[in-house]
Design an enzyme around this catalytic site. Structure first.
Site, PDB file in Angstrom:
ATOM      1  CG  HIS A 232      -1.983   1.140   1.007  1.00 11.78           C
ATOM      2  ND1 HIS A 232      -3.098   1.030   0.212  1.00 11.78           N
ATOM      3  CD2 HIS A 232      -2.010   2.409   1.486  1.00 11.78           C
ATOM      4  CE1 HIS A 232      -3.775   2.160   0.211  1.00 11.78           C
ATOM      5  NE2 HIS A 232      -3.135   3.014   0.985  1.00 11.78           N
ATOM      6  CE1 TYR A 236      -1.437   7.964   0.010  1.00  8.88           C
ATOM      7  CE2 TYR A 236      -0.971   5.797   0.927  1.00  8.88           C
ATOM      8  CZ  TYR A 236      -1.860   6.818   0.643  1.00  8.88           C
ATOM      9  OH  TYR A 236      -3.171   6.686   0.998  1.00  8.88           O
ATOM     10  CG  HIS A 383      -8.948   2.313  -6.236  1.00 13.00           C
ATOM     11  ND1 HIS A 383      -9.205   3.596  -5.799  1.00 13.00           N
ATOM     12  CD2 HIS A 383      -7.879   1.876  -5.508  1.00 13.00           C
ATOM     13  CE1 HIS A 383      -8.342   3.922  -4.860  1.00 13.00           C
ATOM     14  NE2 HIS A 383      -7.521   2.906  -4.666  1.00 13.00           N
ATOM     15  CG  PHE A 384      -3.931  -0.520  -9.369  1.00 12.55           C
ATOM     16  CD1 PHE A 384      -3.203  -0.858 -10.481  1.00 12.55           C
ATOM     17  CD2 PHE A 384      -3.271  -0.433  -8.154  1.00 12.55           C
ATOM     18  CE1 PHE A 384      -1.844  -1.102 -10.399  1.00 12.55           C
ATOM     19  CE2 PHE A 384      -1.910  -0.671  -8.055  1.00 12.55           C
ATOM     20  CZ  PHE A 384      -1.194  -1.004  -9.183  1.00 12.55           C
ATOM     21  CG  HIS A 385      -5.838   0.991 -14.517  1.00 12.79           C
ATOM     22  ND1 HIS A 385      -6.057  -0.269 -14.008  1.00 12.79           N
ATOM     23  CD2 HIS A 385      -4.933   0.850 -15.523  1.00 12.79           C
ATOM     24  CE1 HIS A 385      -5.327  -1.143 -14.691  1.00 12.79           C
ATOM     25  NE2 HIS A 385      -4.626  -0.492 -15.600  1.00 12.79           N
ATOM     26  NE  ARG A 446      -8.542  -7.831  -6.787  1.00 16.93           N
ATOM     27  CZ  ARG A 446      -7.588  -7.343  -5.988  1.00 16.93           C
ATOM     28  NH1 ARG A 446      -6.644  -6.600  -6.503  1.00 16.93           N
ATOM     29  NH2 ARG A 446      -7.603  -7.588  -4.692  1.00 16.93           N
ATOM     30  NE  ARG A 447      -4.258 -10.292  -8.129  1.00 12.51           N
ATOM     31  CZ  ARG A 447      -4.709 -10.013  -6.910  1.00 12.51           C
ATOM     32  NH1 ARG A 447      -5.776 -10.636  -6.442  1.00 12.51           N
ATOM     33  NH2 ARG A 447      -4.106  -9.109  -6.159  1.00 12.51           N
TER      34      ARG A 447
END
Length: 564
Positions: A232, A236, A383-385, A446-447
């Site tokens: 995580h 950042y 979200h990740f993208h 996903r995946r």
């Protein structure tokens, strides 16, 4: 009279060696993202039922090998190499002095490049198809783990080089506040050096011995916990360099001033403290971990949202100052006065807009009950993208458009094309991410090679029928992103090798002025020892009991598996 340079314009720069090193890092980053974007495009086609992988053999054997290459190249290599190059460039110009150990910095680059090659070879030969999270007991070739370890270790050496340069600057400027951009670069790498110990420990003590046959098994829960200790905060590590640009460069580029230097420092200190002790919110569904510590990490995840809110307020206020300085009136009139025709600025503003939605989605992911509904669905991919694919990547693309001319000594090639590239990425990401969020709410996993799943069209799973009208939008968005990516590579390549030479001398690097300067903040904001110590203590408190319990109660008996 200013004349055209007869040699590389940066050759006369006092930071010529550091700028050359930046060009190496950024060059590898751009090469990695070029390949990663192509494979991501193929994955988006697969979601729409267009299976191209049979035609790519023997180069790429399966969707899952492509998923591994896409994740490692885009989320790890592109980001890490760009960040290292960009932060070194920012630091030396902020300190107004060269690195104290340039030889160590050069050696670090080559070590990291060797690591990338070592990891890439087994990925290309289908011997490391474990995706970029490499969850145990999935097993890769030993050189994959060793190569990524070298990359991570390289970032520690970058931290060391920046810290030594800071110490030398401090001796030359006793009593002065650290320049804001340099402060942010140090905070970014301090946070990452603490957080990345989890990933390094997993690879050195668990994955690497398993792949070499030194041990016969591992423990998936323990390995996942170590991964998410890093997994995580790496978000950042991607975002903070973009924030450096948003805070210290964009306000000047739009003609305004940074609203508050002390507020910016507080936000980065909060990221240093709070970015790492939050990873267990990725393991809400994992057994064997105390619900109490999951709750603690959930609170920590909500807390780390606050420095993002500070960033939002500070940066938007700074943009407003620029818009009003350009003649903007009224509540929103300043927005239209921003330099929307500047490719070094506009894509970063668009990235801010997309990240606002990514941040809101992050709060949903951190909510225990809601997380159970969307945890292993396409929602997370969407979200990740919006984070690494939009806020980070689009900002880095925009930064490239002013950075490359400075380090290569050439004019930006085709600025209008660069502008079109930024808007295409913005539009493509909206379509792509929105479709994945919607599919996640409809329980699409996903995946998974969804486009090739037999149940998708035979009606055996009714919910899958609801995905069919949305899946083509994944491919549409992916196609637009691919076109934008090609334009980005083209503009960068032409700028580096074929554009006109810049006029000399190059203008000095200038950072944003501030409405409230560092003297308005407490002196403790510029002291590193208490904040780094507190960050380490928080990680020990947040992870120590869980890791000790897992080490004491779990068995290392899960054999490694090569599935694909």
């Amino acid at each position: 009279m200013v004349t055209l340079a007869s040699e590389h314009p940066t050759a006369t720069s006092p930071y010529a060696r550091e700028e050359r090193l930046t060009s190496w890092f950024v060059g590898v980053a751009i090469a990695a993202v070029a390949v990663g974007m192509l494979i991501g495009f193929l994955q988006s086609l697969e979601h729409a039922g267009i299976d191209v992988y049979p035609y790519l053999q023997p180069f790429i054997h399966s969707y899952y090998q492509g998923l591994t290459l896409h994740g490692v190249l885009n989320a790890l290599v592109w980001t890490t190499f760009f960040i290292c190059g960009f932060m070194i460039y920012i630091a030396v110009h902020a300190y107004k002095r060269p690195l104290t150990q340039p030889g160590l910095a050069d050696a670090t680059f080559w070590m990291m490049l060797v690591g990338v090659v070592m990891a890439a070879i087994p990925m290309l030969t289908n011997d490391a198809t474990v995706m970029f999270t490499f969850y145990a007991p999935l097993l890769a070739h030993w050189s994959f783990y060793l190569g990524l370890t070298l990359v991570v270790a390289g970032t520690w050496f970058v931290t060391l080089v920046l810290a030594l340069t800071h110490v030398a600057w401090r001796k030359e400027h006793p009593g002065e506040r650290t320049p804001l951009a340099a402060f942010m670069a140090l905070a970014t790498f301090a946070m990452w050096s603490i957080a990345s110990t989890g990933l390094a420990s997993e690879m050195i003590f668990f994955n690497l011995p398993l792949s070499l046959g030194i041990v016969e098994g591992t423990n998936p829960t323990l390995a996942r916990t170590l991964f998410w200790l890093t997994g995580h905060p790496i978000v950042y590590f991607w975002l903070l360099p973009a924030y450096v640009s948003w805070y210290t460069l964009v306000p000047r580029q739009v003609g305004g001033k940074l609203f508050s230097d002390p507020m910016a420092r507080v936000s980065f200190i909060m990221f240093l403290l709070l970015s790492t002790p939050v990873g267990l919110h990725h393991q809400f569904t994992d057994p064997g971990i105390s619900e109490t510590w999951k709750l603690v990490h959930a609170f920590g995840t909500f807390a780390v949202f606050f420095p993002s809110l500070l960033t939002f307020f500070n940066v938007v206020a700074s943009l407003e100052s620029g818009g009003r300085a350009r003649g903007g009136k009224g509540i929103v009139g300043w927005i239209f006065k921003l330099p929307w025709n500047d490719p070094t600025v506009t894509p970063q503003i668009l990235a801010m807009l997309l990240f606002a939605f990514g941040g809101i989605g992050g709060l949903i992911n951190a909510s225990y009950i809601v997380n159970l509904a969307i945890h292993n669905t396409a929602w997370i991919v969407g979200h990740f993208h919006l984070t690494v694919g939009a806020a980070t990547t689009l900002s880095f693309m925009s930064i490239s458009y002013w950075l490359l001319p400075r380090i290569m000594g050439r004019e930006l090639w085709a600025p209008k094309l660069a502008m079109a590239q930024g808007w295409l990425w913005f539009g493509g990401m909206i379509i792509f991410s929105n479709a994945l969020h919607r599919l996640g709410l409809l329980d699409m996993p996903r995946r998974t090679a969804i486009g090739m799943a037999p149940y998708l069209r035979d009606g055996s799973i009714p919910v899958a029928q609801e995905w069919l009208p949305i899946l083509p939008f994944v491919a549409i968005g992916g196609t637009i992103l691919m076109i934008s990516g090609v334009l980005y590579i083209l503009v960068c390549a032409m700028t580096a090798f074929a554009s006109k030479r810049l006029m000399v001398p190059l203008p000095p690097m200038q950072f944003s002025e501030t409405q409230a300067g560092p003297e308005h903040g407490a002196a403790i904001l510029d002291r590193w020892r208490p904040w780094v110590t507190a960050a380490i203590v928080l990680v020990i408190v947040a992870y120590g009991p869980t890791l000790l319990e897992l080490l004491a109660t779990t068995s290392m008996n899960a054999p490694g598996r090569r599935v694909w």
